[in-house]
Design a protein around this motif. Sequence first.
Motif, PDB file in Angstrom:
ATOM      1  N   MET A   1      -2.023   1.477  -4.767  1.00 20.73           N
ATOM      2  CA  MET A   1      -0.756   1.416  -4.040  1.00 20.73           C
ATOM      3  C   MET A   1       0.375   1.902  -4.945  1.00 20.73           C
ATOM      4  O   MET A   1       0.446   1.541  -6.115  1.00 20.73           O
ATOM      5  CB  MET A   1      -0.484  -0.014  -3.576  1.00 20.73           C
ATOM      6  CG  MET A   1       0.762  -0.161  -2.724  1.00 20.73           C
ATOM      7  SD  MET A   1       0.964  -1.853  -2.126  1.00 20.73           S
ATOM      8  CE  MET A   1       1.235  -2.712  -3.671  1.00 20.73           C
ATOM      9  N   HIS A   2       1.249   2.735  -4.401  1.00 23.61           N
ATOM     10  CA  HIS A   2       2.347   3.298  -5.171  1.00 23.61           C
ATOM     11  C   HIS A   2       3.588   2.410  -5.064  1.00 23.61           C
ATOM     12  O   HIS A   2       3.996   2.028  -3.970  1.00 23.61           O
ATOM     13  CB  HIS A   2       2.682   4.701  -4.663  1.00 23.61           C
ATOM     14  CG  HIS A   2       1.542   5.661  -4.745  1.00 23.61           C
ATOM     15  ND1 HIS A   2       1.186   6.293  -5.915  1.00 23.61           N
ATOM     16  CD2 HIS A   2       0.664   6.090  -3.798  1.00 23.61           C
ATOM     17  CE1 HIS A   2       0.149   7.077  -5.686  1.00 23.61           C
ATOM     18  NE2 HIS A   2      -0.188   6.975  -4.419  1.00 23.61           N
ATOM     19  N   ILE A   3       4.179   2.089  -6.209  1.00 24.97           N
ATOM     20  CA  ILE A   3       5.403   1.288  -6.212  1.00 24.97           C
ATOM     21  C   ILE A   3       6.584   2.204  -5.894  1.00 24.97           C
ATOM     22  O   ILE A   3       6.742   3.254  -6.518  1.00 24.97           O
ATOM     23  CB  ILE A   3       5.617   0.625  -7.586  1.00 24.97           C
ATOM     24  CG1 ILE A   3       4.451  -0.308  -7.905  1.00 24.97           C
ATOM     25  CG2 ILE A   3       6.936  -0.147  -7.610  1.00 24.97           C
ATOM     26  CD1 ILE A   3       4.518  -0.910  -9.289  1.00 24.97           C
ATOM     27  N   PRO A   4       7.433   1.842  -4.930  1.00 25.61           N
ATOM     28  CA  PRO A   4       8.600   2.667  -4.596  1.00 25.61           C
ATOM     29  C   PRO A   4       9.487   2.873  -5.821  1.00 25.61           C
ATOM     30  O   PRO A   4       9.593   1.996  -6.688  1.00 25.61           O
ATOM     31  CB  PRO A   4       9.316   1.849  -3.516  1.00 25.61           C
ATOM     32  CG  PRO A   4       8.246   1.001  -2.925  1.00 25.61           C
ATOM     33  CD  PRO A   4       7.324   0.664  -4.058  1.00 25.61           C
ATOM     34  N   LEU A   5      10.138   4.019  -5.866  1.00 29.33           N
ATOM     35  CA  LEU A   5      10.963   4.387  -7.009  1.00 29.33           C
ATOM     36  C   LEU A   5      12.422   4.474  -6.574  1.00 29.33           C
ATOM     37  O   LEU A   5      12.740   5.120  -5.572  1.00 29.33           O
ATOM     38  CB  LEU A   5      10.497   5.739  -7.544  1.00 29.33           C
ATOM     39  CG  LEU A   5      10.959   6.161  -8.934  1.00 29.33           C
ATOM     40  CD1 LEU A   5      10.352   5.250  -9.985  1.00 29.33           C
ATOM     41  CD2 LEU A   5      10.548   7.604  -9.194  1.00 29.33           C
ATOM     42  N   LEU A   6      13.304   3.824  -7.323  1.00 24.87           N
ATOM     43  CA  LEU A   6      14.741   3.915  -7.067  1.00 24.87           C
ATOM     44  C   LEU A   6      15.403   4.527  -8.296  1.00 24.87           C
ATOM     45  O   LEU A   6      15.371   3.943  -9.380  1.00 24.87           O
ATOM     46  CB  LEU A   6      15.338   2.538  -6.772  1.00 24.87           C
ATOM     47  CG  LEU A   6      16.857   2.501  -6.529  1.00 24.87           C
ATOM     48  CD1 LEU A   6      17.236   3.360  -5.322  1.00 24.87           C
ATOM     49  CD2 LEU A   6      17.343   1.064  -6.341  1.00 24.87           C
ATOM     50  N   ILE A   7      15.986   5.708  -8.119  1.00 28.03           N
ATOM     51  CA  ILE A   7      16.610   6.441  -9.221  1.00 28.03           C
ATOM     52  C   ILE A   7      18.117   6.237  -9.162  1.00 28.03           C
ATOM     53  O   ILE A   7      18.760   6.551  -8.155  1.00 28.03           O
ATOM     54  CB  ILE A   7      16.276   7.944  -9.123  1.00 28.03           C
ATOM     55  CG1 ILE A   7      14.755   8.144  -9.187  1.00 28.03           C
ATOM     56  CG2 ILE A   7      16.968   8.731 -10.232  1.00 28.03           C
ATOM     57  CD1 ILE A   7      14.303   9.543  -8.830  1.00 28.03           C
ATOM     58  N   VAL A   8      18.685   5.703 -10.238  1.00 26.66           N
ATOM     59  CA  VAL A   8      20.116   5.404 -10.267  1.00 26.66           C
ATOM     60  C   VAL A   8      20.756   6.011 -11.515  1.00 26.66           C
ATOM     61  O   VAL A   8      20.073   6.422 -12.447  1.00 26.66           O
ATOM     62  CB  VAL A   8      20.366   3.878 -10.249  1.00 26.66           C
ATOM     63  CG1 VAL A   8      19.812   3.249  -8.984  1.00 26.66           C
ATOM     64  CG2 VAL A   8      19.746   3.212 -11.481  1.00 26.66           C
ATOM     65  N   GLY A   9      22.099   6.031 -11.517  1.00 24.21           N
ATOM     66  CA  GLY A   9      22.826   6.543 -12.670  1.00 24.21           C
ATOM     67  C   GLY A   9      23.101   8.032 -12.560  1.00 24.21           C
ATOM     68  O   GLY A   9      22.709   8.695 -11.600  1.00 24.21           O
ATOM     69  N   GLY A  10      23.773   8.577 -13.577  1.00 23.71           N
ATOM     70  CA  GLY A  10      24.089   9.996 -13.595  1.00 23.71           C
ATOM     71  C   GLY A  10      24.958  10.404 -12.421  1.00 23.71           C
ATOM     72  O   GLY A  10      25.629   9.590 -11.788  1.00 23.71           O
ATOM     73  N   ASN A  11      24.939  11.702 -12.119  1.00 24.40           N
ATOM     74  CA  ASN A  11      25.633  12.170 -10.923  1.00 24.40           C
ATOM     75  C   ASN A  11      24.595  12.536  -9.864  1.00 24.40           C
ATOM     76  O   ASN A  11      23.396  12.427 -10.094  1.00 24.40           O
ATOM     77  CB  ASN A  11      26.553  13.358 -11.245  1.00 24.40           C
ATOM     78  CG  ASN A  11      25.800  14.516 -11.891  1.00 24.40           C
ATOM     79  OD1 ASN A  11      24.682  14.838 -11.496  1.00 24.40           O
ATOM     80  ND2 ASN A  11      26.406  15.144 -12.891  1.00 24.40           N
ATOM     81  N   GLU A  12      25.059  12.977  -8.713  1.00 21.66           N
ATOM     82  CA  GLU A  12      24.131  13.237  -7.607  1.00 21.66           C
ATOM     83  C   GLU A  12      23.103  14.301  -7.976  1.00 21.66           C
ATOM     84  O   GLU A  12      21.918  14.179  -7.643  1.00 21.66           O
ATOM     85  CB  GLU A  12      24.904  13.664  -6.361  1.00 21.66           C
ATOM     86  CG  GLU A  12      24.015  13.866  -5.143  1.00 21.66           C
ATOM     87  CD  GLU A  12      24.792  14.155  -3.873  1.00 21.66           C
ATOM     88  OE1 GLU A  12      24.153  14.462  -2.849  1.00 21.66           O
ATOM     89  OE2 GLU A  12      26.044  14.073  -3.907  1.00 21.66           O
ATOM     90  N   LEU A  13      23.536  15.346  -8.681  1.00 19.53           N
ATOM     91  CA  LEU A  13      22.610  16.406  -9.073  1.00 19.53           C
ATOM     92  C   LEU A  13      21.557  15.881 -10.038  1.00 19.53           C
ATOM     93  O   LEU A  13      20.369  16.208  -9.914  1.00 19.53           O
ATOM     94  CB  LEU A  13      23.378  17.566  -9.714  1.00 19.53           C
ATOM     95  CG  LEU A  13      22.522  18.740 -10.213  1.00 19.53           C
ATOM     96  CD1 LEU A  13      21.714  19.348  -9.077  1.00 19.53           C
ATOM     97  CD2 LEU A  13      23.409  19.795 -10.876  1.00 19.53           C
TER      98      LEU A  13
END
Length: 229
Positions: A1-13
């Motif tokens: 099972m794959h754990i969902p990934l939440l990417i935060v920080g930086g700018n939108e690009l």
Amino acid sequence: MHIPLLIVGGNELDRRQQADRQVAAYTVSSFDLHKITSNEAKKSIGISQIKSLIQELLYSPVQGREKIGIIYELHHATVEAQNALLKLLEEPNETTILIATATRKEEVLPTIVSRCRIVTVQNEDEYVPTQEELNQLDTILKASEGDRMSYAEEIVKADTAKEWINTIIRTLRYTLITEYLQPTTYNLQLLINAIRTLDRAHITLEKTNTNQRLLMENLLLSLDQMPFQ
């Protein structure tokens, strides 16, 4: 099972590029890749968009073993939309990979954050390589093949391969942004290719049980073909 990934920080690009790097680690056809972006006018993601994504991800993959859903800028999703997403997170299946981006995890429902692996990216516009990092790179470029092999071994023994590659990637991006090198000393396409090569190496280390020493040896020996000098 794959754990969902939440990417935060930086700018939108920065966040989008990190999401794209995660996707590149899988062999997924365009039929099995589904993306959600916020409405440009309203800057929002509605519940209907989330429900459509969930429906698409319930089907078996058309090709390969996985289906990927990407939600860009999840913090723009309404509370109702985020609550609807919980259904997918609470009842995951083995073929679904979910990736989302957001400015900060605090802007996403805690019930979603608690079910995700958090990846924090740095704003590349704010990164400036230190003189020590530049000197270290210069030393490697001037080193013999034997010395590079030894240096690769040191990196692997110190368990800093991913950090080292990431530093070189950021240095190259800094070069692109600020024109650190004179335009006559490097080829733009070679610079882009070098970043892609390093990105692939970083993903390989993140996602597979590859032989780290062999990977680093090959990478360091290939630096002559990279536009650092």
